[in-house]
Design an enzyme around this catalytic site. Structure first.
Site, short mmCIF file in Angstrom:
data_model
loop_
_atom_site.label_atom_id
_atom_site.label_comp_id
_atom_site.label_asym_id
_atom_site.label_seq_id
_atom_site.Cartn_x
_atom_site.Cartn_y
_atom_site.Cartn_z
N ASN A 6 0.86 -1.20 0.00
CA ASN A 6 0.00 0.00 0.00
C ASN A 6 0.89 1.25 0.00
OD1 ASN A 6 -1.43 2.28 1.05
ND2 ASN A 6 -3.09 0.91 1.64
N GLU A 69 -8.65 0.77 -2.88
CA GLU A 69 -9.62 0.83 -1.79
C GLU A 69 -10.57 1.99 -2.05
OE1 GLU A 69 -7.36 1.17 1.78
OE2 GLU A 69 -6.13 -0.56 1.25
#
Ligand code: PXP
Length: 265
Positions: A6, A69
């Site tokens: 991430n 996301e």
């Protein structure tokens, strides 16, 4: 076990000066060289780190699959549909939170989640639901037609942190602040077991609705091995700890070291 890196916090650092330094796109290629399997990023409603242009550029140029996301936000869902990334992970979002604090409340948002999954599905985009390790949520996820779930490991990570470092300030600590080290250990083992049981339920092929099971949030070099020992979990998404370490050792080495930590038993 796959590793999704991430890269939100590369953009957090970039925002300190807003001169595109460090450039999140560069991180994608470093991550690939270091052996990452996926790039993960979160286009938050307040655009506090990753921006629309980052997502577009990264989806169009990344040599690795891109997992984005997203909250259940119509405008963001439309934008992401137009980019067609590899996968969307649906997450809850609160403006005031420092990071994603809990999993999706599937029960309250059942119909909206179902519609959003269908919208992405109609564009050929796979979906995953970020949920707390609660059996009821896994059963609901199996009904909803998503391909995967990602189990929130934040509570487990906070328990590890409190047990190992005497830090009482973590987000989930309210109920556990009074616990002794031994009690924290027992709570941590209990939480791990809940995660393992949810992973089993999700991936069980008793019917056609078996899901892939991923995990993430708060995972670091010290706590990741226990999660890796759960055989049904096939992918981890890790950000903060890797980016924090990269400040001292460089991003490539930080990712390689995370891979090593994932393999330790
Ligand atoms: N997975 C999901 C769904 C997340 O929201 C986050 C945080 O953006 C992560 C994984 C990574 O968490 P961390 O930065 O604590 O490793």
């Amino acid at each position: 076990m796959k590793l999704g890196v991430n890269i939100d916090h590369i953009a957090t650092l970039r925002e300190a000066r807003a001169i595109n330094d460090p450039n999140p796109l560069e991180a994608v290629f470093v991550a690939k060289n270091a052996g990452a399997d996926q790039i993960t990023l979160h286009l938050r409603e307040d655009r506090r780190h990753i921006h629309d242009d980052d997502v577009k550029l990264i989806v169009h140029t990344s040599p690795l699959p891109v997992n984005i996301e997203s909250a259940l936000d119509e405008q963001i869902v439309d934008y992401l549909c137009s980019l067609a990334p590899h996968r969307i992970t649906l997450v809850p979002e609160k403006r005031e939170e420092v990071t994603t604090e809990g999993g999706l409340d599937i029960e309250s948002h059942y119909t909206t989640i179902r519609e959003v999954i269908k919208t992405f599905e109609s564009r050929g985009i796979a979906t995953s639901l970020f949920i707390d390790a609660k059996k009821e949520s896994v059963f609901l996820a199996r009904e909803l037609g998503t391909q995967a779930i990602e189990l929130h490991t934040g509570h487990y990570a906070n328990l590890c942190l409190m047990r190992e470092s005497n830090l009482p300030h973590t987000h989930h600590s309210i109920k556990t602040m009074e616990l002794s080290r031994q009690e924290l250990y027992e709570e941590m083992i209990y939480t791990l077991d809940e995660i393992a049981q949810c992973a089993k339920i999700a991936t069980s092929s008793a019917d056609t609705r078996a899901l892939e099971c991923f995990a993430g949030h708060g995972l670091n070099y010290h706590n990741v091995a226990r999660i890796c020992a759960i055989p049904q979990i096939s992918e981890l998404n890790i950000g903060q700890s890797i980016i924090a370490r990269s400040v001292f050792v460089g991003l490539e080495k930080a990712i390689v070291q995370m891979r090593e930590a994932m393999c330790q038993r």
